[in-house]
Design a protein around this motif. Structure first.
Motif, PDB file in Angstrom:
ATOM      1  N   ASN A 177      -5.417  25.621 -61.806  1.00 55.94           N
ATOM      2  CA  ASN A 177      -4.149  25.718 -61.071  1.00 55.94           C
ATOM      3  C   ASN A 177      -3.563  24.327 -60.865  1.00 55.94           C
ATOM      4  O   ASN A 177      -4.275  23.308 -60.981  1.00 55.94           O
ATOM      5  CB  ASN A 177      -4.367  26.427 -59.728  1.00 55.94           C
ATOM      6  N   PRO A 178      -2.264  24.222 -60.585  1.00 53.14           N
ATOM      7  CA  PRO A 178      -1.611  22.918 -60.440  1.00 53.14           C
ATOM      8  C   PRO A 178      -2.282  22.003 -59.413  1.00 53.14           C
ATOM      9  O   PRO A 178      -2.346  20.781 -59.610  1.00 53.14           O
ATOM     10  CB  PRO A 178      -0.184  23.280 -60.003  1.00 53.14           C
ATOM     11  N   HIS A 179      -2.782  22.591 -58.327  1.00 51.90           N
ATOM     12  CA  HIS A 179      -3.432  21.797 -57.284  1.00 51.90           C
ATOM     13  C   HIS A 179      -4.687  21.112 -57.821  1.00 51.90           C
ATOM     14  O   HIS A 179      -4.922  19.923 -57.578  1.00 51.90           O
ATOM     15  CB  HIS A 179      -3.783  22.688 -56.093  1.00 51.90           C
ATOM     16  N   PRO A 227      -1.550  23.408 -68.072  1.00 52.79           N
ATOM     17  CA  PRO A 227      -2.493  22.319 -67.781  1.00 52.79           C
ATOM     18  C   PRO A 227      -2.794  21.437 -68.992  1.00 52.79           C
ATOM     19  O   PRO A 227      -2.888  20.214 -68.870  1.00 52.79           O
ATOM     20  CB  PRO A 227      -3.748  23.067 -67.316  1.00 52.79           C
ATOM     21  N   MET A 228      -2.936  22.042 -70.177  1.00 51.65           N
ATOM     22  CA  MET A 228      -3.267  21.276 -71.385  1.00 51.65           C
ATOM     23  C   MET A 228      -2.227  20.192 -71.644  1.00 51.65           C
ATOM     24  O   MET A 228      -2.572  19.032 -71.916  1.00 51.65           O
ATOM     25  CB  MET A 228      -3.343  22.225 -72.586  1.00 51.65           C
ATOM     26  N   ILE A 283      -6.380  14.417 -61.742  1.00 58.82           N
ATOM     27  CA  ILE A 283      -5.685  13.193 -62.167  1.00 58.82           C
ATOM     28  C   ILE A 283      -5.822  12.096 -61.113  1.00 58.82           C
ATOM     29  O   ILE A 283      -6.054  10.924 -61.443  1.00 58.82           O
ATOM     30  CB  ILE A 283      -4.194  13.482 -62.447  1.00 58.82           C
ATOM     31  N   ILE A 284      -5.694  12.460 -59.844  1.00 61.87           N
ATOM     32  CA  ILE A 284      -5.849  11.482 -58.758  1.00 61.87           C
ATOM     33  C   ILE A 284      -7.258  10.906 -58.765  1.00 61.87           C
ATOM     34  O   ILE A 284      -7.459   9.696 -58.588  1.00 61.87           O
ATOM     35  CB  ILE A 284      -5.512  12.123 -57.394  1.00 61.87           C
ATOM     36  N   THR A 285      -8.250  11.772 -58.997  1.00 56.15           N
ATOM     37  CA  THR A 285      -9.647  11.314 -59.062  1.00 56.15           C
ATOM     38  C   THR A 285      -9.856  10.361 -60.228  1.00 56.15           C
ATOM     39  O   THR A 285     -10.536   9.330 -60.090  1.00 56.15           O
ATOM     40  CB  THR A 285     -10.599  12.528 -59.204  1.00 56.15           C
ATOM     41  N   VAL A 286      -9.286  10.697 -61.385  1.00 60.02           N
ATOM     42  CA  VAL A 286      -9.390   9.832 -62.568  1.00 60.02           C
ATOM     43  C   VAL A 286      -8.855   8.440 -62.274  1.00 60.02           C
ATOM     44  O   VAL A 286      -9.512   7.421 -62.543  1.00 60.02           O
ATOM     45  CB  VAL A 286      -8.620  10.461 -63.769  1.00 60.02           C
TER      46      VAL A 286
END
Length: 320
Positions: A137-139, A58-59, A145-148
Motif C-alpha cells: 500500500n502507499p503508506h 508500487p513497481m 523509501i524513507i527508511t532507505v
C-alpha cells in the motif's frame, strides 16, 4: 599550519587519467554521450510514469525513485569530471570534494537498499498476487523509501566523517577522477586499519545484506514460477523480474568487485575504469533495460513522445 587546514585551503588535485592525455580526450566524448543518455532516459521514465495513470503502481513508484537517484548520482560526478577532462585544471575545492564524497556515498548506499526493496515488491507481486495491493500500500511504500534514505544518510555520515577526520599531512593528490572513499584513505599519513575495518564492516552491511535479501526474494520467486502451470504466466513473471534482475546483476558485480576485495588486488587504472563503469555506464543502462523489456513503459514513453510532438507542433502554429 595544520595539515588538514592546508588541504581545506588548497582543495584536492584529481589526477584521473592525466598521464594519458589522448585517453582523456576520448573519455570526455564518451562520458558526455552517456551523461546525455542518462539525463534523457531517466527523466523520460520519471515523467512518463507520473503522467500515465496505468503506471501509478508500487513497481513504478520505486522505479521513479531509482531514476531520480541515478540522475542525482551522475549530476554530482560528471560535470566536475568533464571540467577536469577538458582542461589542464584538475583541482576540486575542499568543500566540493566533501559534498561529492557524502553525496556519492549516500546515493550508492541508497541504490543498494532500493534494489532490495524493489526485489521485495517483485516477490509480493508474483508470490502473493491476490494480496499485492493490500501489502504494498502507499503508506508502506513511503515508509520503505524513507527508511532507505535514512539508513543511507547515516551510513554516509559515519564512513565519510571517519575518513575526513584522518590527518593527511598536506597530501592533496587524489589518484582518481572523483572524491571517493578509497582514494582519500590512501593519502592519509597515519595507520588506517581501524577506519578501513569500520568502512569495510559498513560496506558488508550496506552491500551484502541487501544482496542476501534479494537472493532470498528471487529464490521464492523461482519456486513460484516453476510451480506455475501456465507458460504465459511464467513468461509474464520472468518479464516482470527480468529488468530488475539485470540491473541488480550489473550493479552488484561492479560494486562487489570494486569495494569488497583486498586493496592491492586491482591495478589503479582498473579501479578507475570500474568506477567509471559504475558511475557513468550503469545509470545510463538502467532506463534502457527497463524500457526495452517492459511493454507498459514503452507504451507510456510512446504516448509521452506523441504528446510532446503535438504540443511542439501546436506552439509552432500559434507562433506562425
Amino acid at each position: 599550519m595544520d595539515q588538514n587546514n592546508y588541504t581545506s585551503l588548497h582543495g584536492f588535485i584529481l589526477l584521473g587519467f592525466s598521464d594519458h592525455p589522448k585517453l582523456e580526450m576520448v573519455l570526455s566524448g564518451v562520458v558526455t554521450i552517456f551523461y546525455l543518455i542518462t539525463l534523457v532516459g531517466n527523466t523520460a521514465i520519471i515523467v512518463a510514469s507520473l503522467l500515465d495513470s496505468h503506471l501509478h503502481t508500487p513497481m513504478y513508484f520505486f522505479l521513479r525513485n531509482l531514476s531520480f537517484l541515478d540522475l542525482c548520482f551522475t549530476a554530482s560526478i560528471i560535470p566536475q569530471m568533464l571540467v577536469n577532462l577538458w582542461g589542464p585544471d584538475k583541482t576540486i575545492s575542499y568543500v566540493g570534494c566533501v559534498i561529492q564524497l557524502y553525496v556519492n556515498m549516500c546515493l550508492g548506499s541508497a541504490e543498494c537498499l532500493l534494489l532490495a526493496v524493489m526485489s521485495y515488491d517483485r516477490f509480493t507481486a508474483i508470490c502473493k498476487p491476490l494480496h499485492y495491493l493490500v501489502i504494498m500500500n502507499p503508506h508502506l511504500c513511503l515508509k520503505m523509501i524513507i527508511t532507505v534514505w535514512g539508513i543511507s544518510l547515516a551510513c554516509s555520515a559515519i564512513s565519510c566523517t571517519l575518513t575526513l577526520n584522518l590527518p593527511r599531512c598536506g597530501n592533496n593528490l587524489l589518484d582518481h577522477f572523483l572524491c571517493e572513499l578509497p582514494a582519500l584513505i590512501k593519502i592519509v599519513c597515519t595507520d588506517t586499519t581501524t577506519v578501513e575495518m569500520s568502512v569495510f564492516a559498513l560496506g558488508i552491511v550496506i552491500v551484502l545484506t541487501p544482496l542476501f535479501l534479494i537472493l532470498i526474494s528471487y529464490g521464492y520467486i523461482a519456486q513460484t514460477v516453476l510451480r506455475m502451470k501456465s507458460k504465459v504466466g511464467q513468461r509474464k513473471a520472468i518479464n516482470t523480474c527480468g529488468s530488475h534482475l539485470t540491473v541488480v546483476s550489473i550493479f552488484y558485480v561492479t560494486v562487489i568487485y570494486m569495494y569488497l576485495q583486498p586493496g592491492n588486488s586491482a591495478s589503479k587504472d582498473q579501479g578507475k575504469f570500474l568506477t567509471l563503469f559504475y558511475a557513468i555506464v550503469t545509470p545510463s543502462l538502467n532506463p534502457l533495460i527497463y524500457t526495452l523489456r517492459n511493454k507498459d513503459m514503452k507504451d507510456a514513453l510512446k504516448k509521452l513522445v506523441r504528446v510532446t510532438y503535438q504540443s511542439t507542433k501546436m506552439k509552432r502554429k500559434w507562433k506562425s
